[in-house]
Structure formats: structure tokens, C-alpha cells
Design a protein around this motif. Structure first.
Motif, PDB file in Angstrom:
ATOM      1  N   LEU A 138       0.827  -1.199   0.000  1.00 59.37           N
ATOM      2  CA  LEU A 138       0.000   0.000   0.000  1.00 59.37           C
ATOM      3  C   LEU A 138       0.864   1.253   0.000  1.00 59.37           C
ATOM      4  O   LEU A 138       0.583   2.215  -0.722  1.00 59.37           O
ATOM      5  CB  LEU A 138      -0.925  -0.013   1.218  1.00 59.37           C
ATOM      6  N   VAL A 139       1.932   1.249   0.797  1.00 62.06           N
ATOM      7  CA  VAL A 139       2.838   2.398   0.831  1.00 62.06           C
ATOM      8  C   VAL A 139       3.477   2.607  -0.542  1.00 62.06           C
ATOM      9  O   VAL A 139       3.549   3.734  -1.049  1.00 62.06           O
ATOM     10  CB  VAL A 139       3.921   2.201   1.914  1.00 62.06           C
ATOM     11  N   LEU A 140       3.919   1.536  -1.171  1.00 61.76           N
ATOM     12  CA  LEU A 140       4.547   1.654  -2.491  1.00 61.76           C
ATOM     13  C   LEU A 140       3.536   2.120  -3.539  1.00 61.76           C
ATOM     14  O   LEU A 140       3.857   2.915  -4.424  1.00 61.76           O
ATOM     15  CB  LEU A 140       5.148   0.312  -2.897  1.00 61.76           C
ATOM     16  N   HIS A 141       2.310   1.642  -3.418  1.00 63.45           N
ATOM     17  CA  HIS A 141       1.249   2.033  -4.348  1.00 63.45           C
ATOM     18  C   HIS A 141       0.948   3.532  -4.282  1.00 63.45           C
ATOM     19  O   HIS A 141       0.547   4.145  -5.264  1.00 63.45           O
ATOM     20  CB  HIS A 141      -0.006   1.212  -4.016  1.00 63.45           C
ATOM     21  N   HIS A 142       1.195   4.130  -3.129  1.00 61.89           N
ATOM     22  CA  HIS A 142       0.885   5.544  -2.956  1.00 61.89           C
ATOM     23  C   HIS A 142       1.734   6.458  -3.831  1.00 61.89           C
ATOM     24  O   HIS A 142       1.409   7.637  -3.980  1.00 61.89           O
ATOM     25  CB  HIS A 142       1.043   5.946  -1.486  1.00 61.89           C
ATOM     26  N   ALA A 143       2.794   5.941  -4.420  1.00 61.76           N
ATOM     27  CA  ALA A 143       3.586   6.765  -5.336  1.00 61.76           C
ATOM     28  C   ALA A 143       2.715   7.280  -6.474  1.00 61.76           C
ATOM     29  O   ALA A 143       2.891   8.411  -6.949  1.00 61.76           O
ATOM     30  CB  ALA A 143       4.757   5.961  -5.889  1.00 61.76           C
ATOM     31  N   LEU A 144       1.752   6.474  -6.919  1.00 69.83           N
ATOM     32  CA  LEU A 144       0.834   6.911  -7.981  1.00 69.83           C
ATOM     33  C   LEU A 144      -0.054   8.045  -7.485  1.00 69.83           C
ATOM     34  O   LEU A 144      -0.277   9.033  -8.187  1.00 69.83           O
ATOM     35  CB  LEU A 144      -0.035   5.738  -8.440  1.00 69.83           C
ATOM     36  N   LEU A 145      -0.563   7.888  -6.271  1.00 67.35           N
ATOM     37  CA  LEU A 145      -1.443   8.914  -5.704  1.00 67.35           C
ATOM     38  C   LEU A 145      -0.693  10.221  -5.513  1.00 67.35           C
ATOM     39  O   LEU A 145      -1.224  11.299  -5.799  1.00 67.35           O
ATOM     40  CB  LEU A 145      -2.004   8.421  -4.369  1.00 67.35           C
ATOM     41  N   TYR A 146       0.549  10.157  -5.056  1.00 61.03           N
ATOM     42  CA  TYR A 146       1.322  11.374  -4.834  1.00 61.03           C
ATOM     43  C   TYR A 146       1.536  12.124  -6.153  1.00 61.03           C
ATOM     44  O   TYR A 146       1.518  13.363  -6.186  1.00 61.03           O
ATOM     45  CB  TYR A 146       2.678  11.043  -4.219  1.00 61.03           C
ATOM     46  N   THR A 147       1.719  11.384  -7.235  1.00 60.99           N
ATOM     47  CA  THR A 147       1.882  12.023  -8.541  1.00 60.99           C
ATOM     48  C   THR A 147       0.612  12.782  -8.922  1.00 60.99           C
ATOM     49  O   THR A 147       0.661  13.924  -9.386  1.00 60.99           O
ATOM     50  CB  THR A 147       2.205  10.968  -9.612  1.00 60.99           C
ATOM     51  N   ASP A 148      -0.537  12.146  -8.705  1.00 57.30           N
ATOM     52  CA  ASP A 148      -1.806  12.784  -9.055  1.00 57.30           C
ATOM     53  C   ASP A 148      -2.116  13.986  -8.173  1.00 57.30           C
ATOM     54  O   ASP A 148      -2.843  14.898  -8.581  1.00 57.30           O
ATOM     55  CB  ASP A 148      -2.955  11.773  -8.952  1.00 57.30           C
ATOM     56  N   LEU A 149      -1.578  13.991  -6.952  1.00 58.73           N
ATOM     57  CA  LEU A 149      -1.835  15.087  -6.019  1.00 58.73           C
ATOM     58  C   LEU A 149      -0.780  16.178  -6.096  1.00 58.73           C
ATOM     59  O   LEU A 149      -0.781  17.093  -5.264  1.00 58.73           O
ATOM     60  CB  LEU A 149      -1.904  14.550  -4.583  1.00 58.73           C
ATOM     61  N   ALA A 150       0.112  16.103  -7.080  1.00 53.55           N
ATOM     62  CA  ALA A 150       1.154  17.130  -7.202  1.00 53.55           C
ATOM     63  C   ALA A 150       0.543  18.516  -7.339  1.00 53.55           C
ATOM     64  O   ALA A 150       1.083  19.501  -6.837  1.00 53.55           O
ATOM     65  CB  ALA A 150       2.048  16.823  -8.401  1.00 53.55           C
TER      66      ALA A 150
END
Length: 372
Positions: free
Chosen positions: A124-136
Motif C-alpha cells: 500500500l505504501v509503495l502504491h501511494h507513489a501513484l497517488l502522490y503524482t496525481d496530487l502534485a
């Protein structure tokens, strides 16, 4: 009256004179400092999450759990310079993810220990890299100016009204998101099993059941329970293999299709929806619930397990975390019990109850019976 008092309070709290007074009076100073720290934690939250992300990517928690290493040994093992490694370790220690031990060694901290051996949490932590990109650029995301997001690409079924058409031919993508769900499913299953007994049921149908981790966990506790799983074709195919590998081939059967648009298999006296409802908007969920009601006999049970909005003590999970998560995904939302009850009643369910769970931040459990 309450709103008038809050307006007065707002004027006080935003007054520079009041802030100077609050930070200087001994009896009030600790409150001011505590609130200042809370505000700064919100400001710095993204940096904190990146410290955790770096530790997970570099297997820091597993490395220090085996044998507390020195900074030099950890730097060599992670291919970091000693200075960079020291910065990461200092940050992780400040967040209680790690702690310093005697002789300059590094050990697990109170908040880092749960990461060890927890594949679901790690993924889940690793998956959040995608979310962080979208929340830039969150403002652009809120205004709908981002276009197709990384999260939408990860969950392709979420942004189409025909999810079955979105996944066939993309088995690798289906495998990616199914693997993430599988790795986190055991934690949810343990919470459900602690909250609800399945021994009064004969046949369980898990709708949107992924690779079968949930029903496999339930099956281990209730050996007399028969099992069915329904999901999109490539996901159900993976579930069939995994269930057979776990010796459940004769006790279970898998069916596939788009659960919004095709009838569900009948015969079950309990249907489970584990982290399915919050992925979709209300109109689609009402259709799914009616489909489930058609498959169930009168009095049949529906059990829903997912994080919910307005959970006491975990309010930011529903409104802050999942609010932005689902925005990036393209649809879906965390719901309150009241909102969920309206949808269930519309689909013909009643006797709606929320069961207490040990970790409500992780999941809530709601049960309902088919009334008509």
C-alpha cells in the motif's frame, strides 16, 4: 448561539495579540505549542510520508529487524552515502519509525515495527507513489484539469460504465491491482471474522472477491461453509488458481462477469462486499445492491466491509484520505452509515446494523437482510 460563539473564537484565534498572549502564559502555553505542532504536522505530512516510502523501498525495516546495524552498514546495504543514510535515519527516528540503540546501532521504532512482515501495508505504501503524482497539483485535480490520472490507469474499471470491457486483454493490469488487494485482504478478513460469525450460513458468495484471499481466510475458520466468488474474468481466473493451490478447489467455485450488468449466481444465503462499495458512485451501487438482492433468498444476509466516513477517532481517513484518493481514482467515496443505509433500503434491504470492529480505522462491518 453556537455559531456566534465560534465566530468570536475565530476572531480570537486569528488575532496576533491573542497568539502572543497564548504563547507566553504558562497555563495556556502548552495548548498553543500542541496546536502549533499539529498544524506543522499537517504542513509537513507529505515529507513524513516520503520518509516512510523511502524506508519501505530500501527495505530498512526488514534489515534492522533482523539485526540492528550501524549507519555505515545500512548505508552500504542500501547503496546510499553515509551522509544520506544518516539523514534518512534521523528523519525516521524523529517519526518513531526507527530508534537509536547503544553502540551507534539502529533498531525498529514503535511505528516501524508493524511494517515488518506486513506485505499488505508495504504494498500500500509503495502504491501511494501513484497517488502522490496525481496530487502534485491538488487544485488542478479538484478543478478537473488533470486529465487521466495515474490512479485511473491503475484501477481501469473505476472510470468506465462497462468494467468488464476495460479489463479483458489486460491481464497484467488486472494482476497488478488484484495482487495489491490480495496482500491487504487478510487484515480485513481478520477484522470481519472477529465481528461476525459465519457458522449459521451454508454458502458464501463474495462479490468482487479478487483473488479469493478473503473467502480462503473465512474457509479456514469455517470448514463446513461452501464458497463462491464472482469477479471480472481475468481476476476470477486468478482466483480459481489460487483457491485450488490452497486446497479449496472442491469447496469453491468461481464465476465471472460484470456484476453491474449480469445476474449474480444464486444459491448463497450470505453475500459479502469487501472494499467494493466505496469504489463506486451511488447510482451504480444501487444497481449492484439490487443485483445482490435478486440473487439472495428472502431473509438472506449481506455483509459489507470497508472503511467508512465519520468513523469516531478516524474521521480524516474517510474525508481527507479517501476523499482525495477517490477523486484521483475518478469515482467512488467513503460513506457514512446513514448514507449506506439509504442505498441499502432502496435496494430492498432492512435490519441494517453496523457491527463493532477492533480496528475501525481499518474497516467497518455493516450487515443487512433482504426484506423483499
Amino acid at each position: 448561539m453556537i455559531d456566534r460563539w465560534r465566530s468570536v473564537r475565530d476572531r480570537w484565534l486569528t488575532s496576533p495579540a491573542f497568539r502572543r498572549w497564548a504563547s507566553s502564559v504558562p497555563g495556556v502555553r502548552w495548548i498553543a505549542r500542541r496546536r502549533a505542532r499539529a498544524v506543522f504536522d499537517v504542513v509537513a505530512g507529505f515529507v513524513y510520508s516520503q520518509v516512510l516510502y523511502a524506508c519501505v523501498r530500501l527495505d530498512i525495516f526488514e534489515r534492522v529487524a533482523k539485526q540492528p546495524p550501524s549507519i555505515g552498514a545500512l548505508a552500504a546495504a542500501t547503496n546510499l552515502t553515509q551522509d544520506a543514510c544518516e539523514k534518512l535515519i534521523a528523519a525516521a527516528v524523529s517519526l518513531r519509525l526507527l530508534e537509536r540503540r547503544g553502540g551507534g546501532l539502529i533498531g525498529l521504532g514503535a511505528l516501524g515495527a508493524p511494517m515488518v512482515g506486513n506485505v499488505g501495508l508495504r504494498n500500500l505504501v509503495l502504491h501511494h507513489a501513484l497517488l502522490y503524482t496525481d496530487l502534485a497539483d491538488p487544485v488542478a485535480l479538484l478543478r478537473g484539469e488533470v486529465g487521466r490520472t495515474r490512479m485511473a490507469d491503475y484501477w481501469p474499471y473505476a472510470v468506465t460504465d462497462s468494467p468488464a470491457a476495460a479489463v479483458p486483454g489486460a491481464s497484467e493490469q488486472a494482476g497488478t491491482y488484484s495482487a495489491l488487494m490480495t496482500s491487504t485482504q487478510t487484515l480485513i478478513a481478520d477484522e470481519v471474522l472477529a465481528a461476525y460469525r459465519f457458522d449459521k450460513h451454508r454458502l458464501l458468495l463474495d462479490v468482487g472477491g479478487g483473488e479469493g484471499e478473503f473467502i480462503a481466510t473465512v474457509a479456514a475458520r469455517y470448514p463446513a461453509l461452501e464458497l463462491m466468488l464472482f469477479d471480472l474474468p481475468p481476476v476470477a481466473a486468478r482466483a480459481r488458481v489460487r483457491l485450488e493451490e490452497r486446497g479449496l478447489g472442491l469447496r469453491s467455485r468461481t464465476e465471472s462477469g460484470d456484476f453491474f450488468n449480469v445476474p449474480l449466481p444464486q444459491g448463497a444465503d450470505i453475500v459479502t462486499l469487501v472494499r467494493v462499495m466505496h469504489d463506486h458512485d451511488d447510482a451504480r451501487i444501487v444497481g449492484l445492491l439490487r443485483n445482490i438482492a435478486t440473487a439472495l433468498p428472502l431473509g438472506g444476509m449481506l455483509l459489507i466491509a470497508e472503511p467508512m466516513a465519520d468513523t469516531p477517532g478516524a474521521e480524516p481517513v474517510g474525508d481527507a484520505y479517501f476523499g482525495l484518493y477517490f477523486l484521483a481514482m475518478g469515482r467512488g467515496k467513503a460513506r457514512t452509515l446513514k448514507q449506506m443505509s439509504v442505498l441499502l433500503a432502496d435496494a430492498g434491504f432492512g435490519d441494517i446494523r453496523q457491527l463493532p470492529t477492533r480496528m475501525p480505522l481499518q474497516t467497518s462491518v455493516v450487515i443487512a437482510n433482504k426484506l423483499s
